[in-house]
Design an enzyme around this catalytic site. Structure first.
Site, PDB file in Angstrom:
ATOM      1  N   LYS A 289       0.818  -1.223   0.000  1.00  0.00           N
ATOM      2  CA  LYS A 289       0.000   0.000   0.000  1.00  0.00           C
ATOM      3  C   LYS A 289       0.845   1.264   0.000  1.00  0.00           C
ATOM      4  CE  LYS A 289      -1.115   0.012   5.006  1.00  0.00           C
ATOM      5  NZ  LYS A 289      -2.205   0.041   5.993  1.00  0.00           N
TER       6      LYS A 289
ATOM      7  N   HIS B 248       7.300  -0.036   7.125  1.00  0.00           N
ATOM      8  CA  HIS B 248       7.733   0.399   8.447  1.00  0.00           C
ATOM      9  C   HIS B 248       9.076  -0.164   8.886  1.00  0.00           C
ATOM     10  CE1 HIS B 248       7.107   2.839  11.804  1.00  0.00           C
ATOM     11  NE2 HIS B 248       7.195   1.843  12.662  1.00  0.00           N
TER      12      HIS B 248
ATOM     13  N   VAL C 237      11.666   0.353   7.639  1.00  0.00           N
ATOM     14  CA  VAL C 237      12.654   1.415   7.434  1.00  0.00           C
ATOM     15  C   VAL C 237      12.910   2.195   8.731  1.00  0.00           C
ATOM     16  CG1 VAL C 237      11.195   3.415   6.798  1.00  0.00           C
ATOM     17  CG2 VAL C 237      13.360   3.038   5.605  1.00  0.00           C
TER      18      VAL C 237
ATOM     19  N   PHE D  62      21.651  -5.131  24.430  1.00  0.00           N
ATOM     20  CA  PHE D  62      20.220  -4.838  24.345  1.00  0.00           C
ATOM     21  C   PHE D  62      19.510  -5.516  25.512  1.00  0.00           C
ATOM     22  CE2 PHE D  62      17.570  -3.453  20.452  1.00  0.00           C
ATOM     23  CZ  PHE D  62      18.312  -2.297  20.305  1.00  0.00           C
TER      24      PHE D  62
ATOM     25  N   GLN E  12       3.346  -5.336  22.955  1.00  0.00           N
ATOM     26  CA  GLN E  12       4.544  -4.787  23.608  1.00  0.00           C
ATOM     27  C   GLN E  12       4.457  -3.264  23.743  1.00  0.00           C
ATOM     28  OE1 GLN E  12       8.825  -4.868  21.837  1.00  0.00           O
ATOM     29  NE2 GLN E  12       8.759  -6.275  23.573  1.00  0.00           N
TER      30      GLN E  12
ATOM     31  N   HIS F 190       6.777  -0.212  24.492  1.00  0.00           N
ATOM     32  CA  HIS F 190       8.200   0.129  24.585  1.00  0.00           C
ATOM     33  C   HIS F 190       8.380   1.109  25.736  1.00  0.00           C
ATOM     34  CE1 HIS F 190      12.256   1.324  23.548  1.00  0.00           C
ATOM     35  NE2 HIS F 190      12.284   0.365  22.636  1.00  0.00           N
TER      36      HIS F 190
ATOM     37  N   LEU G 269       9.725   6.620  18.829  1.00  0.00           N
ATOM     38  CA  LEU G 269      10.605   5.701  19.555  1.00  0.00           C
ATOM     39  C   LEU G 269      11.950   6.337  19.898  1.00  0.00           C
ATOM     40  CD1 LEU G 269      10.979   2.716  20.507  1.00  0.00           C
ATOM     41  CD2 LEU G 269      12.272   2.403  18.405  1.00  0.00           C
TER      42      LEU G 269
ATOM     43  N   GLU H 127      16.028   1.393  22.118  1.00  0.00           N
ATOM     44  CA  GLU H 127      16.677   0.700  23.234  1.00  0.00           C
ATOM     45  C   GLU H 127      18.204   0.836  23.128  1.00  0.00           C
ATOM     46  OE1 GLU H 127      14.630  -2.823  24.498  1.00  0.00           O
ATOM     47  OE2 GLU H 127      16.490  -3.947  24.407  1.00  0.00           O
TER      48      GLU H 127
ATOM     49  N   ARG I  83      11.841  -5.445  27.918  1.00  0.00           N
ATOM     50  CA  ARG I  83      10.993  -4.250  27.777  1.00  0.00           C
ATOM     51  C   ARG I  83       9.755  -4.274  28.665  1.00  0.00           C
ATOM     52  NH1 ARG I  83      11.490  -3.684  21.214  1.00  0.00           N
ATOM     53  NH2 ARG I  83      13.625  -2.918  21.321  1.00  0.00           N
TER      54      ARG I  83
ATOM     55  N   HIS J 208       4.263  -0.556  20.935  1.00  0.00           N
ATOM     56  CA  HIS J 208       5.414  -0.650  20.034  1.00  0.00           C
ATOM     57  C   HIS J 208       5.368  -1.848  19.093  1.00  0.00           C
ATOM     58  CE1 HIS J 208       9.470  -0.179  18.593  1.00  0.00           C
ATOM     59  NE2 HIS J 208       9.839  -1.340  19.072  1.00  0.00           N
ATOM     60  N   TYR J 209       4.937  -2.998  19.568  1.00  0.00           N
ATOM     61  CA  TYR J 209       5.099  -4.214  18.766  1.00  0.00           C
ATOM     62  C   TYR J 209       3.954  -5.174  19.046  1.00  0.00           C
ATOM     63  CZ  TYR J 209       7.255  -8.307  16.666  1.00  0.00           C
ATOM     64  OH  TYR J 209       7.508  -9.402  15.873  1.00  0.00           O
TER      65      TYR J 209
ATOM     66  N   ARG K 113       8.698  -9.806  23.215  1.00  0.00           N
ATOM     67  CA  ARG K 113       9.814  -9.885  22.255  1.00  0.00           C
ATOM     68  C   ARG K 113      11.027  -9.152  22.795  1.00  0.00           C
ATOM     69  NH1 ARG K 113      11.996  -6.289  18.270  1.00  0.00           N
ATOM     70  NH2 ARG K 113      10.360  -4.744  18.648  1.00  0.00           N
ATOM     71  N   LEU K 114      12.198  -9.732  22.578  1.00  0.00           N
ATOM     72  CA  LEU K 114      13.427  -9.007  22.898  1.00  0.00           C
ATOM     73  C   LEU K 114      13.771  -8.053  21.766  1.00  0.00           C
ATOM     74  CD1 LEU K 114      15.906 -11.614  24.438  1.00  0.00           C
ATOM     75  CD2 LEU K 114      14.301 -10.087  25.600  1.00  0.00           C
TER      76      LEU K 114
ATOM     77  N   ASN L 263      15.238  -8.826  17.952  1.00  0.00           N
ATOM     78  CA  ASN L 263      14.815 -10.134  17.441  1.00  0.00           C
ATOM     79  C   ASN L 263      13.771 -10.038  16.337  1.00  0.00           C
ATOM     80  OD1 ASN L 263      16.430 -11.930  18.772  1.00  0.00           O
ATOM     81  ND2 ASN L 263      14.912 -12.573  20.288  1.00  0.00           N
TER      82      ASN L 263
ATOM     83  N   LEU M 135      13.678  -7.663  13.588  1.00  0.00           N
ATOM     84  CA  LEU M 135      14.336  -7.549  12.278  1.00  0.00           C
ATOM     85  C   LEU M 135      14.889  -8.918  11.904  1.00  0.00           C
ATOM     86  CD1 LEU M 135      16.298  -4.172  12.628  1.00  0.00           C
ATOM     87  CD2 LEU M 135      14.239  -4.609  11.284  1.00  0.00           C
TER      88      LEU M 135
HETATM   89  C1  FAD Z   1      10.052   2.697  15.504  1.00  0.00           C
HETATM   90  C2  FAD Z   1      10.385   1.248  15.463  1.00  0.00           C
HETATM   91  C3  FAD Z   1      11.702   0.838  15.617  1.00  0.00           C
HETATM   92  C4  FAD Z   1      12.026  -0.511  15.599  1.00  0.00           C
HETATM   93  N1  FAD Z   1      13.335  -0.899  15.778  1.00  0.00           N
HETATM   94  C5  FAD Z   1      13.635  -2.219  15.753  1.00  0.00           C
HETATM   95  C6  FAD Z   1      14.988  -2.650  15.923  1.00  0.00           C
HETATM   96  O1  FAD Z   1      15.899  -1.854  16.090  1.00  0.00           O
HETATM   97  N2  FAD Z   1      15.230  -3.977  15.900  1.00  0.00           N
HETATM   98  C7  FAD Z   1      14.248  -4.916  15.705  1.00  0.00           C
HETATM   99  O2  FAD Z   1      14.543  -6.102  15.676  1.00  0.00           O
HETATM  100  N3  FAD Z   1      12.971  -4.535  15.498  1.00  0.00           N
HETATM  101  C8  FAD Z   1      12.646  -3.216  15.518  1.00  0.00           C
HETATM  102  N4  FAD Z   1      11.338  -2.836  15.327  1.00  0.00           N
HETATM  103  C9  FAD Z   1      10.356  -3.821  14.862  1.00  0.00           C
HETATM  104  C10 FAD Z   1      10.595  -4.140  13.375  1.00  0.00           C
HETATM  105  O3  FAD Z   1      11.035  -2.996  12.711  1.00  0.00           O
HETATM  106  C11 FAD Z   1       9.342  -4.647  12.678  1.00  0.00           C
HETATM  107  O4  FAD Z   1       8.747  -5.662  13.446  1.00  0.00           O
HETATM  108  C12 FAD Z   1       9.658  -5.222  11.303  1.00  0.00           C
HETATM  109  O5  FAD Z   1      10.435  -4.327  10.561  1.00  0.00           O
HETATM  110  C13 FAD Z   1       8.371  -5.556  10.564  1.00  0.00           C
HETATM  111  O6  FAD Z   1       8.686  -5.922   9.257  1.00  0.00           O
HETATM  112  P1  FAD Z   1       7.555  -6.555   8.333  1.00  0.00           P
HETATM  113  O7  FAD Z   1       8.193  -6.934   7.055  1.00  0.00           O
HETATM  114  O8  FAD Z   1       6.849  -7.630   9.085  1.00  0.00           O
HETATM  115  O9  FAD Z   1       6.480  -5.389   8.133  1.00  0.00           O
HETATM  116  P2  FAD Z   1       6.612  -3.858   7.647  1.00  0.00           P
HETATM  117  O10 FAD Z   1       7.996  -3.432   7.426  1.00  0.00           O
HETATM  118  O11 FAD Z   1       5.774  -3.090   8.590  1.00  0.00           O
HETATM  119  O12 FAD Z   1       5.916  -3.888   6.224  1.00  0.00           O
HETATM  120  C14 FAD Z   1       4.523  -4.072   6.072  1.00  0.00           C
HETATM  121  C15 FAD Z   1       4.188  -4.006   4.603  1.00  0.00           C
HETATM  122  O13 FAD Z   1       2.819  -4.380   4.422  1.00  0.00           O
HETATM  123  C16 FAD Z   1       2.224  -3.513   3.484  1.00  0.00           C
HETATM  124  N5  FAD Z   1       0.767  -3.513   3.725  1.00  0.00           N
HETATM  125  C17 FAD Z   1       0.116  -3.428   4.906  1.00  0.00           C
HETATM  126  N6  FAD Z   1      -1.215  -3.472   4.710  1.00  0.00           N
HETATM  127  C18 FAD Z   1      -1.407  -3.576   3.373  1.00  0.00           C
HETATM  128  C19 FAD Z   1      -2.551  -3.653   2.540  1.00  0.00           C
HETATM  129  N7  FAD Z   1      -3.814  -3.619   3.016  1.00  0.00           N
HETATM  130  N8  FAD Z   1      -2.371  -3.751   1.204  1.00  0.00           N
HETATM  131  C20 FAD Z   1      -1.127  -3.765   0.667  1.00  0.00           C
HETATM  132  N9  FAD Z   1      -0.006  -3.700   1.417  1.00  0.00           N
HETATM  133  C21 FAD Z   1      -0.146  -3.609   2.744  1.00  0.00           C
HETATM  134  C22 FAD Z   1       2.892  -2.174   3.717  1.00  0.00           C
HETATM  135  O14 FAD Z   1       2.773  -1.352   2.582  1.00  0.00           O
HETATM  136  C23 FAD Z   1       4.338  -2.627   3.971  1.00  0.00           C
HETATM  137  O15 FAD Z   1       5.008  -2.757   2.743  1.00  0.00           O
HETATM  138  C24 FAD Z   1      11.001  -1.476  15.384  1.00  0.00           C
HETATM  139  C25 FAD Z   1       9.680  -1.062  15.243  1.00  0.00           C
HETATM  140  C26 FAD Z   1       9.353   0.276  15.310  1.00  0.00           C
HETATM  141  C27 FAD Z   1       7.914   0.676  15.228  1.00  0.00           C
END
Ligand code: FAD
Length: 563
Positions: free
Chosen positions: A38, A45, A47, A117, A230, A232, A242, A245, A276, A341-342, A376-377, A380, A382
């Site tokens: 989307k 996210h 990123v 961490f 979770q 944070h 955020l 950590e 956390r 957060h999670y 979650r730790l 873990n 990413l």
């Molecule tokens: C601020 C922040 C910092 C973090 N820092 C860390 C860290 O340092 N270390 C760590 O291990 N974890 C961290 N996390 C957690 C981690 O970043 C995420 O759990 C992980 O990146 C999620 O990846 P994902 O591929 O599951 O989903 P996402 O990266 O969230 O991607 C979801 C995808 O689904 C798509 N999507 C959603 N709904 C629809 C729809 N209806 N139609 C089409 N597409 C859709 C979106 O466009 C997107 O492309 C952090 C989280 C946050 C919020």
């Protein structure tokens, strides 16, 4: 009636975050793979991830230690066979990404740098300053482009379709044109990330609305462990952004209104680096008992780290503090408080990402493979996206050659149904404001289903959410433009979030114990006799069936958790 445009691919991946992209890379060489997202993939996210990714690549560390920390951190609700895979495969995932080009921070002798961490016995979190997700996502996206993956960017998936117990495709709204299309596929992967926006105060981007979880739930895929949300410990007071950590990993202190480091009362050994759930509760307790600053927050103090270390290791944290709180952490402490957060819960899968619906898989934060259990730790998640992205890709690679041809009629029928539903919403002339419903949902979840929970509050929350769901049936969009109608997208997301808010609250009510991130003031003790179990929620027509299923134990004895 206007026809529906049809697309056909072997595999349909919903989501272009790290998990969706990693699956795509695994399969693009041998199969026709489409990723539907989307937002542009680089706005996923993932990123935003800051602090880092865990792997036992340091001298003296081991996968066993990593697996143990994961299981203990999870308050023993993690499936131990899945935690074993995560820990064993971690070094390979990190090195693979490094070879692809991720610019990890380095030690003086050129090795990948690692920081401590929360809940970890070893400094095993590999990082790229405090922009780890940014680095990993760019690298992984480049690889997906190199492999020739087909991307549908800015398409919103509106439904999943199954036929005789088997997935056959999905429907999606092309945001630019406002047209509904049908997508036929032998396999569909839900990689849609977390659902933090169910809460008002969250570190998550506004796109984290749990669409995939809700869509899977609606076609009968169970959700699991949804009550484990979770919070944070350190989100910026005022904006909930955020504060990684990594800031405590680098040595940051938590300080109350009396100027005292208070974590010695709650986790005397680990202090600020306890898991956390424990740190978030400690902060909430300090605030509730009158030791919060202005009654609202505590301080994250980095000043003793010195200018040079802050600029080198935590440049993003400094920028955010300056821009969003007017505070330069080199000179002043940062005001913080806990925030959502999670999502530990998600679509119920086995360790290969398979759901009970044939051909439907899930991975990443959207999935509940039971690797994070009740908490979650950091670092873990990413890791989970990359390790299980590859493994799920391999398993789908085995499934696809034998999978039967999917029924395109079923998907087409559903596309007509979705188009009609959207038209009805667009043509309505009055009704309920989605923004008001969303606001009430967020504040209800924050105040009644938060860090501390109790039965009376949860019952109120559940009835309020049910009432919001009733109001949603009369939702009013306000304009019928087809192109780039983001108000319509917000309504579809709200519908998804309301379903998830209800299930989170149901789970919190039925789990009469305190474990990990789920703390019941009226049942403040962990109860292994009755609740060392995963909760499962299955939608059957308008009714949600709830049950508990076993946790996979084996490697580590279940013990009391002390830090
Ligand atoms: C601020 C922040 C910092 C973090 N820092 C860390 C860290 O340092 N270390 C760590 O291990 N974890 C961290 N996390 C957690 C981690 O970043 C995420 O759990 C992980 O990146 C999620 O990846 P994902 O591929 O599951 O989903 P996402 O990266 O969230 O991607 C979801 C995808 O689904 C798509 N999507 C959603 N709904 C629809 C729809 N209806 N139609 C089409 N597409 C859709 C979106 O466009 C997107 O492309 C952090 C989280 C946050 C919020």
């Amino acid at each position: 009636m206007l026809t529906i445009t049809q697309h056909k691919h072997d595999l349909l991946i919903i989501g272009a975050g790290l998990s969706g992209l990693r699956v795509a890379i695994q399969l693009a060489k041998d199969f026709d793979v489409a990723v539907i997202t989307k937002v542009h993939p680089l706005r996923s996210h993932s990123v935003a991830a800051q602090g880092g990714i865990n792997a036992s690549i340091g001298e003296g560390d081991s996968w066993e230690s990593h697996a143990f920390d994961t299981v203990k951190g999870a308050d023993y609700l993690a499936d131990q066979d899945v935690a074993e895979i995560l820990a064993k495969e971690a070094p390979r995932a990190v090195i693979e990404n490094e070879r692809w080009g991720t610019a990890f921070s380095r030690t003086e002798d050129g090795k990948i740098a690692q920081r401590p961490f929360g809940g970890a016995a070893f400094p095993r979190t590999c990082y790229a300053a405090d922009r780890t997700g940014h680095n990993l996502l760019h690298t992984t996206f480049e690889q997906a482009l190199r492999c020739g993956v087909k991307f549908y960017n800015e398409w919103f998936v509106t439904s999943l379709v199954k036929n005789e117990g088997r997935i056959c495709g999905l429907t999606a709204l092309e945001i630019a044109s406002g047209e509904i299309h049908s997508f036929i596929g032998k396999s569909v992967i839900v990689a849609t990330g977390g659902f933090g926006r169910v809460y008002g105060h969250s570190t998550n981007a506004v796109i984290n609305t749990g669409d995939g979880c809700a869509l899977a739930f609606r076609i009968g895929a169970p959700l699991k462990d949804m009550e484990f949300v979770q919070f944070h410990p350190t989100t910026l007071y005022g904006s909930s952004i955020l504060m990684s950590e990594g800031a405590r990993g680098e040595g940051g202190y938590l300080v109350n209104s009396e100027g005292l480091r208070f974590m010695d009362k709650y986790a005397p050994e680990k202090m600020e680096l306890a898991p956390r759930d424990i740190v978030a509760r400690a902060i909430r307790t300090e605030i509730n008992e009158g030791r919060g600053i202005e009654g609202e927050y505590v301080h994250l103090d980095l000043r003793h780290l010195g200018r040079e270390k802050i600029l080198e290791r935590l440049p993003g944290i400094r920028d955010i503090s300056i821009y969003f709180a007017g505070v330069d952490p080199i000179d002043e402490p940062i005001p913080i408080k806990p925030g959502q957060h999670y999502s530990m819960g998600g679509v119920h899968t086995n360790k290969n990402g398979a759901t009970p619906i044939a051909g439907l898989y899930s991975v990443g934060e959207a999935a509940c493979m039971s690797v994070h259990g009740a908490n979650r730790l950091g670092g873990n998640s990413l890791l989970e996206t990359l390790v299980f992205g590859r493994i799920v890709g391999e398993k789908i690679g085995e499934y696809l050659p034998t999978a039967p041809e999917p029924s395109s009629e079923c998907v087409e029928d559903d596309a007509f149904r979705v188009r009609e539903k959207l038209q009805e919403i667009m043509l309505k002339e009055s009704g309920e404001s989605p923004y008001e419903i969303r606001e009430v949902m967020g504040t209800t979840m924050d105040s009644l289903v938060g860090v501390y929970r109790r039965e009376a509050d949860l019952k109120v929350a559940l009835s309020m959410i049910k009432e919001l769901k009733e109001r949603f049936k009369n939702i009013f969009l306000g304009h019928s433009d087809k192109r780039y109608n983001y108000s319509l997208i917000r309504i579809l997301e709200l519908e998804n979030m309301l379903d998830l808010a209800e299930v989170i609250t149901m789970g919190a009510l039925m789990r009469r114990e305190s474990r990990g991130a789920h703390w019941r003031l009226d049942y403040p003790v962990r109860d292994d006799n009755n609740f060392l179990k995963h909760s499962l929620f299955t939608k059957i027509d308008d009714y949600v069936k709830t049950e508990f299923i076993d946790v996979n134990l084996g490697m580590f004895e279940v013990k009391e958790r002390t830090y």
